[in-house]
Design an enzyme around this catalytic site. Structure first.
Site, mmCIF file in Angstrom:
data_model
loop_
_atom_site.group_PDB
_atom_site.id
_atom_site.type_symbol
_atom_site.label_atom_id
_atom_site.label_comp_id
_atom_site.label_asym_id
_atom_site.label_seq_id
_atom_site.Cartn_x
_atom_site.Cartn_y
_atom_site.Cartn_z
ATOM 1 N N ASN A 82 -97.401 58.700 -54.603
ATOM 2 C CA ASN A 82 -96.244 58.319 -53.771
ATOM 3 C C ASN A 82 -96.589 58.131 -52.292
ATOM 4 O O ASN A 82 -95.916 57.383 -51.595
ATOM 5 C CB ASN A 82 -95.061 59.278 -53.985
ATOM 6 C CG ASN A 82 -95.372 60.697 -53.613
ATOM 7 O OD1 ASN A 82 -96.526 61.061 -53.426
ATOM 8 N ND2 ASN A 82 -94.351 61.527 -53.509
ATOM 9 N N PRO A 113 -107.965 60.268 -55.999
ATOM 10 C CA PRO A 113 -106.606 59.746 -55.786
ATOM 11 C C PRO A 113 -105.931 59.474 -57.129
ATOM 12 O O PRO A 113 -106.604 59.409 -58.169
ATOM 13 C CB PRO A 113 -106.853 58.439 -55.029
ATOM 14 C CG PRO A 113 -108.242 58.023 -55.405
ATOM 15 C CD PRO A 113 -109.011 59.266 -55.759
ATOM 16 N N SER A 149 -104.441 57.499 -60.195
ATOM 17 C CA SER A 149 -105.032 56.285 -60.783
ATOM 18 C C SER A 149 -104.166 55.049 -60.535
ATOM 19 O O SER A 149 -104.657 53.929 -60.582
ATOM 20 C CB SER A 149 -105.284 56.486 -62.274
ATOM 21 O OG SER A 149 -104.119 56.964 -62.888
ATOM 22 N N GLY A 172 -98.983 67.216 -55.943
ATOM 23 C CA GLY A 172 -98.496 66.568 -57.160
ATOM 24 C C GLY A 172 -97.408 67.397 -57.790
ATOM 25 O O GLY A 172 -96.766 68.218 -57.116
ATOM 26 N N GLU A 230 -99.365 71.691 -52.871
ATOM 27 C CA GLU A 230 -98.154 71.015 -52.361
ATOM 28 C C GLU A 230 -97.478 70.417 -53.583
ATOM 29 O O GLU A 230 -97.900 69.367 -54.076
ATOM 30 C CB GLU A 230 -98.543 69.902 -51.379
ATOM 31 C CG GLU A 230 -99.225 70.384 -50.121
ATOM 32 C CD GLU A 230 -98.269 71.005 -49.118
ATOM 33 O OE1 GLU A 230 -97.052 71.019 -49.387
ATOM 34 O OE2 GLU A 230 -98.736 71.493 -48.087
ATOM 35 N N LEU A 231 -96.447 71.093 -54.083
ATOM 36 C CA LEU A 231 -95.890 70.698 -55.384
ATOM 37 C C LEU A 231 -94.497 70.079 -55.239
ATOM 38 O O LEU A 231 -94.113 69.636 -54.172
ATOM 39 C CB LEU A 231 -95.889 71.911 -56.317
ATOM 40 C CG LEU A 231 -97.260 72.583 -56.459
ATOM 41 C CD1 LEU A 231 -97.194 73.835 -57.308
ATOM 42 C CD2 LEU A 231 -98.300 71.614 -57.021
ATOM 43 N N CYS A 241 -91.402 64.015 -52.256
ATOM 44 C CA CYS A 241 -91.189 65.425 -52.601
ATOM 45 C C CYS A 241 -90.137 66.065 -51.695
ATOM 46 O O CYS A 241 -89.543 67.065 -52.074
ATOM 47 C CB CYS A 241 -92.496 66.175 -52.488
ATOM 48 S SG CYS A 241 -93.266 65.925 -50.885
ATOM 49 N N GLU A 288 -86.405 67.136 -60.178
ATOM 50 C CA GLU A 288 -86.676 66.115 -59.149
ATOM 51 C C GLU A 288 -86.260 64.771 -59.718
ATOM 52 O O GLU A 288 -86.726 64.381 -60.789
ATOM 53 C CB GLU A 288 -88.187 66.052 -58.910
ATOM 54 C CG GLU A 288 -88.668 66.854 -57.766
ATOM 55 C CD GLU A 288 -90.143 66.568 -57.479
ATOM 56 O OE1 GLU A 288 -90.960 66.543 -58.418
ATOM 57 O OE2 GLU A 288 -90.469 66.380 -56.309
ATOM 58 N N GLU A 337 -99.950 72.188 -44.449
ATOM 59 C CA GLU A 337 -100.745 71.057 -43.969
ATOM 60 C C GLU A 337 -100.199 70.609 -42.613
ATOM 61 O O GLU A 337 -98.985 70.607 -42.403
ATOM 62 C CB GLU A 337 -100.704 69.915 -44.996
ATOM 63 C CG GLU A 337 -101.395 70.334 -46.290
ATOM 64 C CD GLU A 337 -101.534 69.236 -47.329
ATOM 65 O OE1 GLU A 337 -100.802 68.234 -47.269
ATOM 66 O OE2 GLU A 337 -102.392 69.398 -48.221
HETATM 67 P P1 NAP Z 1 -98.778 64.320 -61.022
HETATM 68 O O1 NAP Z 1 -98.490 63.712 -62.321
HETATM 69 O O2 NAP Z 1 -98.870 65.802 -60.929
HETATM 70 O O3 NAP Z 1 -100.128 63.633 -60.532
HETATM 71 C C1 NAP Z 1 -100.717 63.966 -59.292
HETATM 72 C C2 NAP Z 1 -102.214 63.838 -59.392
HETATM 73 O O4 NAP Z 1 -102.690 64.744 -60.387
HETATM 74 C C3 NAP Z 1 -102.695 62.456 -59.812
HETATM 75 O O5 NAP Z 1 -103.890 62.176 -59.131
HETATM 76 C C4 NAP Z 1 -102.958 62.627 -61.302
HETATM 77 O O6 NAP Z 1 -103.941 61.760 -61.804
HETATM 78 C C5 NAP Z 1 -103.480 64.051 -61.328
HETATM 79 N N1 NAP Z 1 -103.342 64.711 -62.623
HETATM 80 C C6 NAP Z 1 -102.381 64.548 -63.565
HETATM 81 N N2 NAP Z 1 -102.621 65.373 -64.622
HETATM 82 C C7 NAP Z 1 -103.769 66.055 -64.329
HETATM 83 C C8 NAP Z 1 -104.545 67.033 -65.028
HETATM 84 N N3 NAP Z 1 -104.183 67.503 -66.225
HETATM 85 N N4 NAP Z 1 -105.666 67.500 -64.436
HETATM 86 C C9 NAP Z 1 -106.047 67.050 -63.225
HETATM 87 N N5 NAP Z 1 -105.362 66.123 -62.526
HETATM 88 C C10 NAP Z 1 -104.222 65.639 -63.063
HETATM 89 O O7 NAP Z 1 -97.732 63.918 -59.910
HETATM 90 P P2 NAP Z 1 -97.240 62.461 -59.509
HETATM 91 O O8 NAP Z 1 -96.213 62.017 -60.453
HETATM 92 O O9 NAP Z 1 -98.415 61.574 -59.250
HETATM 93 O O10 NAP Z 1 -96.626 62.775 -58.080
HETATM 94 C C11 NAP Z 1 -95.316 63.147 -57.899
HETATM 95 C C12 NAP Z 1 -95.216 64.650 -57.720
HETATM 96 O O11 NAP Z 1 -95.939 65.039 -56.554
HETATM 97 C C13 NAP Z 1 -93.797 65.079 -57.486
HETATM 98 O O12 NAP Z 1 -93.547 66.249 -58.178
HETATM 99 C C14 NAP Z 1 -93.755 65.320 -55.978
HETATM 100 O O13 NAP Z 1 -92.759 66.199 -55.566
HETATM 101 C C15 NAP Z 1 -95.121 65.866 -55.739
HETATM 102 N N6 NAP Z 1 -95.476 65.714 -54.324
HETATM 103 C C16 NAP Z 1 -95.515 66.844 -53.556
HETATM 104 C C17 NAP Z 1 -95.803 66.739 -52.202
HETATM 105 C C18 NAP Z 1 -95.850 67.955 -51.334
HETATM 106 O O14 NAP Z 1 -96.404 67.869 -50.249
HETATM 107 N N7 NAP Z 1 -95.308 69.079 -51.740
HETATM 108 C C19 NAP Z 1 -96.081 65.491 -51.645
HETATM 109 C C20 NAP Z 1 -96.033 64.366 -52.465
HETATM 110 C C21 NAP Z 1 -95.743 64.509 -53.813
HETATM 111 P P3 NAP Z 1 -103.563 60.355 -62.517
HETATM 112 O O15 NAP Z 1 -102.868 59.557 -61.502
HETATM 113 O O16 NAP Z 1 -104.897 59.798 -62.854
HETATM 114 O O17 NAP Z 1 -102.720 60.717 -63.700
#
Ligand code: NAP
Length: 483
Positions: free
Chosen positions: A156, A180, A182, A233, A255-256, A289, A386, A463
């Site tokens: 995002n 990063p 994918s 993530g 940062e979840l 997020c 969310e 951060e």
């Molecule tokens: P996500 O599905 O958790 O993916 C985030 C990252 O983790 C991606 O690079 C993804 O790789 C990787 N990943 C997924 N499954 C994994 C595994 N089993 N092992 C290792 N890495 C893995 O989250 P998203 O949908 O991309 O992002 C949205 C989430 O991020 C939301 O919940 C949002 O609130 C949170 N977020 C939090 C903040 C904060 O600062 N608190 C900021 C921004 C976003 P792939 O892309 O290759 O699947």
């Protein structure tokens, strides 16, 4: 593709030890606005990720030993290059992620702002002296970089989520390997090219790309040479990665996900509240997020606020992020749209009412209408999960105490917002909210000078700000005796 002024920023290979790693195995990155393939990017295996960690380990002693002013100069050069190429970085970002170009360029400036901030902070890593228990002892505290840092980041904010981590790590004297998302590796690779041009030495900043997140993540969390792992993530993935780090007792920051309450009290400036909500809710099509996720409106101002909000939402324009005047781009994927639609349908079946929007536009499935839902209640899934889409669920409330209780009734604790003018109420509510960040009469709160991070299941660590270096440093206590 891309239409860049500097086409050499369109990198498609992983960046390890200062080299571009071209692999036969590749994965496609698509533009969510039209589904077209933007690039076929190198797919790293676990072996190549290990190579990146080894390279970061080799580069660490020299990088850590550099005078802080030298590290600062290199970070500053990186910041300048990011800003000089803001337009191109924005174009890459909009095309791989979907957000409007003005927002994408804003994200580049925001990300670069962290690099600038930590270039400055690198020179201010102070220790302490402590009065000793006896005259023959001197107690001193120094701070040292933890070592190799690995990171995984989401789609995002493809630039800023990396910049926030890498800048702090490098400023502290750590070396860095990031995977990063994918969907959005191109922004990360362009940042690597600019780090190379800035003169950041080989092995200090590495980017590993690939679709097998599990295999890559296993190396990044379990490799014995990794000293710290940082993740942005979803909470579910974050929990699994914390468990993976436990085996090696790595330093971890997370940062979840969030579930931000946005509370409008009856003494609020309603126009300001509407403006703040539009900024907080619809940025990045609601895929942030810190997005307002539940909008609590005090009974007395509910009808007027709802009316003003309806007018403001009608001004928003959905479309391709590269088109002039567009304020909401496509959502990232079909599954993201399905989730948003399901949450809306479920809310309606439980008694909520659609006041505007509620479905994809005729531009295509990924282009979702900005949506306003009335008569939502806090126990509905749309208020507990969310949403990650352009949907405003409004929930009426009566008393201040009730608003705080409803706002805190979630497992998340990242950002919260409220609008009120009474000074006593402002303090009571600010202190009562269980959130890492609180916007008071303000919908856009994040900047490099401020500590970004959450409580509860939104994670730990901060951060940005003067606190942002702490996660990348070890505190070492020196006791000198015999004086
Ligand atoms: P996500 O599905 O958790 O993916 C985030 C990252 O983790 C991606 O690079 C993804 O790789 C990787 N990943 C997924 N499954 C994994 C595994 N089993 N092992 C290792 N890495 C893995 O989250 P998203 O949908 O991309 O992002 C949205 C989430 O991020 C939301 O919940 C949002 O609130 C949170 N977020 C939090 C903040 C904060 O600062 N608190 C900021 C921004 C976003 P792939 O892309 O290759 O699947």
């Amino acid at each position: 593709m891309l239409g860049l002024m500097d086409p050499t920023l369109a990198k498609v290979d992983a960046f390890v030890d200062g080299q571009w790693l071209n692999r036969d195995k590749r994965f496609s990155v698509r533009n969510p606005a039209n589904g077209k393939v933007l690039a076929d990017v190198s797919e790293c295996s676990a072996e190549e990720v290990k190579m990146a960690v080894d390279a970061a380990h080799r580069a660490f002693p020299e990088w850590a030993a550099k005078p802080a002013a030298e590290r600062a100069n290199l970070l500053y050069a990186w910041y300048k290059l990011m800003m000089n190429h803001q337009e191109d970085l924005g174009l890459i970002l909009t095309q791989e992620q979907g957000k409007p170009l003005a927002e994408a360029k804003g994200e580049v400036a925001y990300g670069a702002g962290f690099v600038q901030w930590f270039a400055e902070e690198a020179k201010r890593i102070y220790g302490d002296t402590i009065p000793g228990p006896s005259n023959d002892k001197r107690l001193v505290v120094i701070k040292q970089p933890v070592g190799v840092v690995t990171a995984i980041t989401p789609w995002n904010f493809p630039n800023a989520m990396i910049a926030r981590k890498a800048a702090a790590a490098l400023a502290a004297g750590c070396t860095f390997v990031v995977k990063p998302a994918s969907e959005t590796p191109l922004s990360a690779l362009a940042m690597a090219e600019l780090a190379r041009r800035a003169g950041i030495p080989p092995g200090v900043f590495n980017v590993v790309t690939g679709k097998d997140a599990k295999a890559i993540g296993k190396v990044l969390t379990e490799h014995p040479l990794v000293r710290k792992f940082t993740f942005t993530g979803s909470t579910g993935v974050g929990k699994a990665l914390i468990a993976q780090c436990a085996g090696g007792v790595k330093k971890v920051s997370m940062e979840l996900g969030g579930n931000a309450p946005f509370i409008v009290f009856d003494d609020a400036d309603l126009d300001a509240a509407v403006k703040g909500l539009i900024a907080s809710k619809f940025r990045n099509a609601g895929q942030t997020c810190v997005c307002a996720n539940r909008i609590f409106v005090q009974q007395g101002v509910y009808p007027e606020f709802s009316e003003k909000l309806t007018s403001a939402i009608k001004e928003l324009k959905v479309g391709n992020g590269l088109d002039e005047g567009v304020t909401i781009g496509p959502l990232i994927s079909e599954s993201a749209v399905d989730k948003v639609q399901e949450l809306i349908n479920e809310s309606v079946s439980q008694g909520a009412r659609i006041l505007i929007g509620g479905k994809s536009t005729d531009m295509g499935k990924l282009f979702f209408e900005p949506t306003l839902l009335g008569l939502v209640s806090n126990h509905m899934p749309i208020a507990q999960e969310e949403i990650f889409g352009p949907v405003v669920p409004m929930i009426p409330f009566v008393t201040e105490k009730e608003a705080i209780q409803l706002a805190n009734d979630t497992e998340f604790g990242l950002a919260a917002y409220f609008y009120a003018r009474d000074i006593g109420r402002v303090w009571r509510v600010a202190e009562g909210l269980d959130y890492g960040m609180v916007g008071i009469n303000e919908g856009a709160i994040s900047n490099p000078a401020a500590p970004f991070g959450g409580m509860k299941q939104s994670g730990f660590g901060r951060e940005g700000s003067k606190y942002g270096l702490d996660d990348y440093m070890e505190i070492k206590y020196l006791c000198m005796g015999g004086i």
